[in-house]
Structure formats: C-alpha cells, structure tokens
Motif scaffolding. Structure first.
Motif, PDB file in Angstrom:
ATOM      1  N   PRO A 172       1.027  -1.042  -0.082  1.00 38.62           N
ATOM      2  CA  PRO A 172       0.022   0.081   0.054  1.00 38.62           C
ATOM      3  C   PRO A 172       0.806   1.290   0.012  1.00 38.62           C
ATOM      4  CG  PRO A 172      -0.784  -1.537   1.719  1.00 38.62           C
ATOM      5  CD  PRO A 172       0.839  -1.940   1.141  1.00 38.62           C
ATOM      6  N   PHE A 173       0.542   2.248  -0.734  1.00 37.77           N
ATOM      7  CA  PHE A 173       1.302   3.414  -0.855  1.00 37.77           C
ATOM      8  C   PHE A 173       0.654   4.714  -0.963  1.00 37.77           C
ATOM      9  CE2 PHE A 173       0.517   2.256  -5.284  1.00 37.77           C
ATOM     10  CZ  PHE A 173       0.249   3.585  -5.893  1.00 37.77           C
ATOM     11  N   ALA A 174      -0.605   4.600  -0.831  1.00 41.41           N
ATOM     12  CA  ALA A 174      -1.437   5.827  -0.966  1.00 41.41           C
ATOM     13  C   ALA A 174      -2.932   5.530  -0.148  1.00 41.41           C
ATOM     14  CB  ALA A 174      -1.625   6.438  -2.192  1.00 41.41           C
ATOM     15  N   ARG A 175      -3.351   6.662   0.284  1.00 37.14           N
ATOM     16  CA  ARG A 175      -4.589   6.332   0.779  1.00 37.14           C
ATOM     17  C   ARG A 175      -5.522   7.511   0.776  1.00 37.14           C
ATOM     18  NH1 ARG A 175      -4.249   4.321   6.871  1.00 37.14           N
ATOM     19  NH2 ARG A 175      -2.914   3.006   5.854  1.00 37.14           N
ATOM     20  N   LEU A 176      -6.866   7.676   0.738  1.00 35.25           N
ATOM     21  CA  LEU A 176      -7.626   8.863   0.773  1.00 35.25           C
ATOM     22  C   LEU A 176      -8.875   8.632   1.546  1.00 35.25           C
ATOM     23  CD1 LEU A 176      -8.585  11.740  -0.108  1.00 35.25           C
ATOM     24  CD2 LEU A 176      -9.508  10.834  -2.047  1.00 35.25           C
ATOM     25  N   LEU A 177      -9.032   9.346   2.510  1.00 36.34           N
ATOM     26  CA  LEU A 177     -10.321   9.173   3.597  1.00 36.34           C
ATOM     27  C   LEU A 177     -10.973  10.568   3.578  1.00 36.34           C
ATOM     28  CD1 LEU A 177      -8.600   7.503   6.628  1.00 36.34           C
ATOM     29  CD2 LEU A 177      -9.750   6.397   4.696  1.00 36.34           C
ATOM     30  N   HIS A 178     -12.171  10.476   3.365  1.00 40.98           N
ATOM     31  CA  HIS A 178     -12.790  11.800   3.615  1.00 40.98           C
ATOM     32  C   HIS A 178     -14.289  11.689   4.108  1.00 40.98           C
ATOM     33  CE1 HIS A 178     -15.438  10.693  -0.225  1.00 40.98           C
ATOM     34  NE2 HIS A 178     -14.268  10.174  -0.660  1.00 40.98           N
ATOM     35  N   ASP A 179     -15.091  12.811   4.418  1.00 42.89           N
ATOM     36  CA  ASP A 179     -16.316  12.595   5.018  1.00 42.89           C
ATOM     37  C   ASP A 179     -17.361  11.977   4.476  1.00 42.89           C
ATOM     38  OD1 ASP A 179     -15.204  14.251   7.060  1.00 42.89           O
ATOM     39  OD2 ASP A 179     -15.827  16.032   6.433  1.00 42.89           O
ATOM     40  N   PRO A 180     -18.033  11.330   5.088  1.00 44.56           N
ATOM     41  CA  PRO A 180     -19.424  10.556   4.541  1.00 44.56           C
ATOM     42  C   PRO A 180     -19.873  10.977   3.363  1.00 44.56           C
ATOM     43  CG  PRO A 180     -19.881  11.040   6.746  1.00 44.56           C
ATOM     44  CD  PRO A 180     -18.511  11.528   6.573  1.00 44.56           C
ATOM     45  N   ALA A 181     -20.452  10.439   2.542  1.00 43.44           N
ATOM     46  CA  ALA A 181     -21.411  10.886   1.501  1.00 43.44           C
ATOM     47  C   ALA A 181     -22.671  10.153   1.691  1.00 43.44           C
ATOM     48  CB  ALA A 181     -20.703  10.406   0.161  1.00 43.44           C
TER      49      ALA A 181
ATOM     50  N   ARG B  65     -25.141   6.888   6.546  1.00 37.59           N
ATOM     51  CA  ARG B  65     -24.843   5.987   7.617  1.00 37.59           C
ATOM     52  C   ARG B  65     -23.566   6.532   8.592  1.00 37.59           C
ATOM     53  NH1 ARG B  65     -24.460   3.089   2.566  1.00 37.59           N
ATOM     54  NH2 ARG B  65     -26.279   1.621   2.184  1.00 37.59           N
ATOM     55  N   GLY B  66     -23.062   7.420   7.879  1.00 41.57           N
ATOM     56  CA  GLY B  66     -21.788   8.161   8.933  1.00 41.57           C
ATOM     57  C   GLY B  66     -20.402   7.347   8.758  1.00 41.57           C
ATOM     58  N   PHE B  67     -20.192   6.680   7.940  1.00 39.68           N
ATOM     59  CA  PHE B  67     -18.878   6.056   7.494  1.00 39.68           C
ATOM     60  C   PHE B  67     -18.002   7.112   6.815  1.00 39.68           C
ATOM     61  CE2 PHE B  67     -21.589   1.929   8.006  1.00 39.68           C
ATOM     62  CZ  PHE B  67     -21.205   1.532   9.064  1.00 39.68           C
ATOM     63  N   LEU B  68     -16.815   6.859   6.813  1.00 41.32           N
ATOM     64  CA  LEU B  68     -15.936   7.579   5.985  1.00 41.32           C
ATOM     65  C   LEU B  68     -15.711   6.830   4.665  1.00 41.32           C
ATOM     66  CD1 LEU B  68     -12.915   8.083   8.435  1.00 41.32           C
ATOM     67  CD2 LEU B  68     -14.406   9.820   7.794  1.00 41.32           C
ATOM     68  N   ASP B  69     -15.665   7.451   3.660  1.00 43.34           N
ATOM     69  CA  ASP B  69     -15.293   7.066   2.372  1.00 43.34           C
ATOM     70  C   ASP B  69     -13.575   6.886   2.119  1.00 43.34           C
ATOM     71  OD1 ASP B  69     -17.814   6.443   1.175  1.00 43.34           O
ATOM     72  OD2 ASP B  69     -17.892   8.705   0.583  1.00 43.34           O
TER      73      ASP B  69
END
Length: 209
Positions: A185-194, A197-201
């Motif tokens: 793994p070398f890159a990740r993106l976490l952002h506010d839920p769309a 449900r309240g989970f991150l994307d």
C-alpha cells in the motif's frame, strides 16, 4: 463463502435497474473518488500493461470510465443480471460473470485491478482469500485500487446495507490485509461520509512488488 455470495448475487439480481439508475453518474458528484480512479488509471498506463479488471463491476459504468481513461478494461461481477445489463449498456466492452476469489484470468496477466465498493459484502474472515486472488492476477508492478466504507474504530463493523449486509473497515486494518496478501500500500484517501450511515469513504492504492 459460497453461501454468502449466493445471497449477494440474488440480492443484486433483484435491483439491477434501480441500482443502475442511482449509480450510473455517481462519480460526477464524487470528486475525491473520481480523482483516485483517474490516478489509478494514470499509474496503470505507466506500467505499459493496460489490461485492467473492474471487479464487482455492477452495471458497468466504471468499466466504461476506465476505458475512457485509456485502459483495456473489462468487468467481472457475481450477478448475471448485472452482467447482462452491463453488456447491453456498453456493448463495445467485455463483461463476464465471475466470483472475486476465482477470476477467469491468468497468473500475472493484469496491469490493474479496481474494486470499487465491491468487497464490502465479503465477511472479514473471507477477505484474505479474495485479496490473494487479486494479487495472483496482477503482474509485478501492477496496481490495485480498493474503495470501501471506512470506520474510525479498531474493528470491522457489520451494517445493514440497502441491498445486502456489508462491512465497514478501519483503513489501517484493511491496509494490513493488503500487505499480508503481498501488496505494498502506498496511498490512501479518507474523506467525510457521503451517506447517512456516517462512515468515511476510504480508498487505498497498492502495488504488487
């Protein structure tokens, strides 16, 4: 594994038209996901091996996007009804019915594999075998992009998805599974839920060494 996949297949077979109408233009309103897909495509092009699998392709809209980004993309899905829809919607592209842990692809054949929210229904204990199959079909240097619902807790969380039960994952835990499967793994993106449900994307990019 077969039992839960049969349940998932039946559930998605029953919502093809609705699902396609809701998600056909989904990336147009999701700039972060769109950016990750574009980055993935650029990196796959850089390997020189353009053959790419959209695993769990559903109605084929993302397979078509990958094709438009210059990849030799094809779609695989558990649901025969989804595959039929994809073939009708995108007749110039290839779509086949297949399970994620038994892909009809030779060893080391692909430059890229994308799993866009398609592994969310896999129970945690079965996910390592599914990821091992993605590694098998990737060529050395090949790219893997996985998107899923993220949670900030320490463990995966089972929840009632609108189609069939699913799981959200801590990004660190999912990255550990990628590493254990033989990916880097070398890159990740976490952002506010769309969603409500309240989970991150969550989006993780990894490479086969």
């Amino acid at each position: 594994m077969v039992e839960h996949q049969d349940e998932t297949r039946i559930a998605y077979d029953g919502v093809v038209d609705l699902y396609a109408s809701l998600f056909a233009d989904r990336l147009e309103t999701r700039p972060f996901a769109r950016a990750m897909v574009a980055t993935f495509a650029e990196l796959v092009r850089g390997t020189g091996n353009l053959r790419t699998a959209d695993v769990g392709c559903g109605p084929g809209h993302l397979t078509a996007i990958l094709h438009g980004l210059g990849l030799d993309a094809f779609g695989l899905d558990l649901s025969p009804a989804m595959v039929d829809h994809a073939r009708r919607a995108h007749p110039a592209l290839r779509f086949d019915e297949a399970r994620m842990e038994a892909m009809p692809v030779g060893d080391g054949a692909l430059g890229g594999v994308m799993a866009h929210y398609s592994m969310i229904h896999t129970p945690p204990g079965e996910l390592p075998a599914v990821l091992a199959e993605q590694v098998r079909v990737l060529a050395p240097g090949g790219l893997f992009l996985v998107s899923f619902f993220g949670t900030e807790g320490p463990e995966p969380v089972r929840f009632d998805h609108k189609v069939t039960p699913a799981y959200s994952w801590p990004a660190d835990r999912f990255a550990e599974l990628l590493s254990a499967a033989g990916l880097t793994p070398f890159a990740r993106l976490l952002h506010d839920p769309a969603s409500e449900r309240g989970f991150l994307d969550a989006h993780l990019l990894a490479r086969r060494p």
